[in-house]
Design a protein around this motif. Structure first.
Motif, PDB file in Angstrom:
ATOM      1  N   PHE A  82       0.821  -1.203   0.000  1.00  0.00           N
ATOM      2  CA  PHE A  82       0.000   0.000   0.000  1.00  0.00           C
ATOM      3  C   PHE A  82       0.859   1.259   0.000  1.00  0.00           C
ATOM      4  O   PHE A  82       0.577   2.215  -0.713  1.00  0.00           O
ATOM      5  CB  PHE A  82      -0.934  -0.010   1.213  1.00  0.00           C
ATOM      6  CG  PHE A  82      -1.762   1.234   1.348  1.00  0.00           C
ATOM      7  CD1 PHE A  82      -2.847   1.460   0.518  1.00  0.00           C
ATOM      8  CD2 PHE A  82      -1.452   2.179   2.314  1.00  0.00           C
ATOM      9  CE1 PHE A  82      -3.605   2.611   0.637  1.00  0.00           C
ATOM     10  CE2 PHE A  82      -2.198   3.324   2.441  1.00  0.00           C
ATOM     11  CZ  PHE A  82      -3.287   3.546   1.595  1.00  0.00           C
ATOM     12  N   MET A  83       1.921   1.273   0.813  1.00  0.00           N
ATOM     13  CA  MET A  83       2.747   2.467   0.961  1.00  0.00           C
ATOM     14  C   MET A  83       3.629   2.740  -0.256  1.00  0.00           C
ATOM     15  O   MET A  83       3.862   3.891  -0.615  1.00  0.00           O
ATOM     16  CB  MET A  83       3.614   2.365   2.214  1.00  0.00           C
ATOM     17  CG  MET A  83       2.832   2.446   3.499  1.00  0.00           C
ATOM     18  SD  MET A  83       3.824   2.113   4.966  1.00  0.00           S
ATOM     19  CE  MET A  83       4.926   3.497   4.985  1.00  0.00           C
ATOM     20  N   PHE A  84       4.137   1.672  -0.889  1.00  0.00           N
ATOM     21  CA  PHE A  84       5.127   1.870  -1.941  1.00  0.00           C
ATOM     22  C   PHE A  84       4.669   1.402  -3.314  1.00  0.00           C
ATOM     23  O   PHE A  84       5.412   1.488  -4.284  1.00  0.00           O
ATOM     24  CB  PHE A  84       6.445   1.186  -1.543  1.00  0.00           C
ATOM     25  CG  PHE A  84       7.024   1.760  -0.289  1.00  0.00           C
ATOM     26  CD1 PHE A  84       7.623   3.003  -0.291  1.00  0.00           C
ATOM     27  CD2 PHE A  84       6.919   1.083   0.908  1.00  0.00           C
ATOM     28  CE1 PHE A  84       8.127   3.554   0.871  1.00  0.00           C
ATOM     29  CE2 PHE A  84       7.419   1.627   2.078  1.00  0.00           C
ATOM     30  CZ  PHE A  84       8.031   2.869   2.059  1.00  0.00           C
ATOM     31  N   GLY A  85       3.459   0.881  -3.418  1.00  0.00           N
ATOM     32  CA  GLY A  85       2.896   0.536  -4.708  1.00  0.00           C
ATOM     33  C   GLY A  85       3.478  -0.695  -5.379  1.00  0.00           C
ATOM     34  O   GLY A  85       3.263  -0.908  -6.567  1.00  0.00           O
ATOM     35  N   GLY A  86       4.239  -1.486  -4.683  1.00  0.00           N
ATOM     36  CA  GLY A  86       4.803  -2.705  -5.259  1.00  0.00           C
ATOM     37  C   GLY A  86       5.492  -3.517  -4.185  1.00  0.00           C
ATOM     38  O   GLY A  86       5.715  -3.043  -3.074  1.00  0.00           O
ATOM     39  N   TRP A  87       5.790  -4.742  -4.538  1.00  0.00           N
ATOM     40  CA  TRP A  87       6.478  -5.635  -3.600  1.00  0.00           C
ATOM     41  C   TRP A  87       7.969  -5.355  -3.630  1.00  0.00           C
ATOM     42  O   TRP A  87       8.509  -4.996  -4.671  1.00  0.00           O
ATOM     43  CB  TRP A  87       6.227  -7.096  -3.976  1.00  0.00           C
ATOM     44  CG  TRP A  87       4.791  -7.476  -3.949  1.00  0.00           C
ATOM     45  CD1 TRP A  87       3.989  -7.712  -5.018  1.00  0.00           C
ATOM     46  CD2 TRP A  87       3.969  -7.640  -2.798  1.00  0.00           C
ATOM     47  NE1 TRP A  87       2.726  -8.021  -4.598  1.00  0.00           N
ATOM     48  CE2 TRP A  87       2.674  -7.987  -3.237  1.00  0.00           C
ATOM     49  CE3 TRP A  87       4.191  -7.539  -1.428  1.00  0.00           C
ATOM     50  CZ2 TRP A  87       1.628  -8.227  -2.377  1.00  0.00           C
ATOM     51  CZ3 TRP A  87       3.132  -7.779  -0.567  1.00  0.00           C
ATOM     52  CH2 TRP A  87       1.871  -8.125  -1.030  1.00  0.00           C
ATOM     53  N   PRO A  88       8.662  -5.536  -2.514  1.00  0.00           N
ATOM     54  CA  PRO A  88      10.114  -5.347  -2.519  1.00  0.00           C
ATOM     55  C   PRO A  88      10.795  -6.450  -3.336  1.00  0.00           C
ATOM     56  O   PRO A  88      10.300  -7.570  -3.422  1.00  0.00           O
ATOM     57  CB  PRO A  88      10.501  -5.445  -1.039  1.00  0.00           C
ATOM     58  CG  PRO A  88       9.411  -6.253  -0.424  1.00  0.00           C
ATOM     59  CD  PRO A  88       8.157  -5.948  -1.201  1.00  0.00           C
ATOM     60  N   ALA A  89      11.908  -6.101  -3.928  1.00  0.00           N
ATOM     61  CA  ALA A  89      12.683  -7.089  -4.679  1.00  0.00           C
ATOM     62  C   ALA A  89      13.433  -7.965  -3.679  1.00  0.00           C
ATOM     63  O   ALA A  89      14.213  -7.471  -2.870  1.00  0.00           O
ATOM     64  CB  ALA A  89      13.655  -6.395  -5.613  1.00  0.00           C
ATOM     65  N   VAL A  90      13.171  -9.257  -3.723  1.00  0.00           N
ATOM     66  CA  VAL A  90      13.812 -10.196  -2.813  1.00  0.00           C
ATOM     67  C   VAL A  90      14.468 -11.281  -3.652  1.00  0.00           C
ATOM     68  O   VAL A  90      13.853 -11.828  -4.562  1.00  0.00           O
ATOM     69  CB  VAL A  90      12.790 -10.837  -1.840  1.00  0.00           C
ATOM     70  CG1 VAL A  90      13.449 -11.874  -0.964  1.00  0.00           C
ATOM     71  CG2 VAL A  90      12.117  -9.767  -1.006  1.00  0.00           C
TER      72      VAL A  90
END
Length: 136
Positions: free
Chosen positions: A63-71
């Motif tokens: 919600f805050m950053f508009g995408g999933w973190p790259a892991v």
């Protein structure tokens, strides 16, 4: 600066949740202890709410950053399973985990937590050095 924003937001959420748990229930936000009490059936409502909040964390990130973190996980499943079991064993042996000792223990200037965090960090540095030396 924007590259550090997700980490800053995550740290603030961890700190806020730890402080809220301490103020509202008098409990330390050590995840190993929370999950242990949940499995034992102790304080089910509070412990389940905290675990549920942890599981909602990735959705808050989305919600805050508009995408999933790259892991990117390069280790195989056997190594991940062994590492997880060692962390769990160490948490029980050390009477707490990195969250309890590292977040609230250090904030309270607990001598036991200061020693525990120093050991956690040292073990992490040694583990990385050994793994790189073995080419893993």
């Amino acid at each position: 600066m924007s590259a550090y924003l997700p980490s800053l937001a995550g740290g603030m959420l961890i700190g806020a949740s730890a402080v809220m748990l301490l103020l509202l229930s008098g409990r330390i936000a050590g995840i190993s202890g929370i999950v242990g009490r949940l499995v034992q059936g102790i304080g089910i409502t509070t412990n389940l709410a905290f675990v549920f909040g942890l599981l909602l964390g990735p959705l808050a990130y989305l919600f805050m950053f508009g995408g999933w973190p790259a892991v990117q996980i390069t280790a195989g499943w056997p190594l991940i399973i062994i590492a997880g079991l060692l962390v769990g064993f160490g948490s029980r042996m050390g009477s707490g985990c990195t969250s309890g000792h590292g977040v609230l223990g250090l904030a309270r200037m607990s001598p036991r937590s200061i020693v525990a965090v120093a050991i956690f960090l040292t073990a992490g540095v040694v583990a990385v050095a050994v793994m790189r030396g073995l080419g893993l």
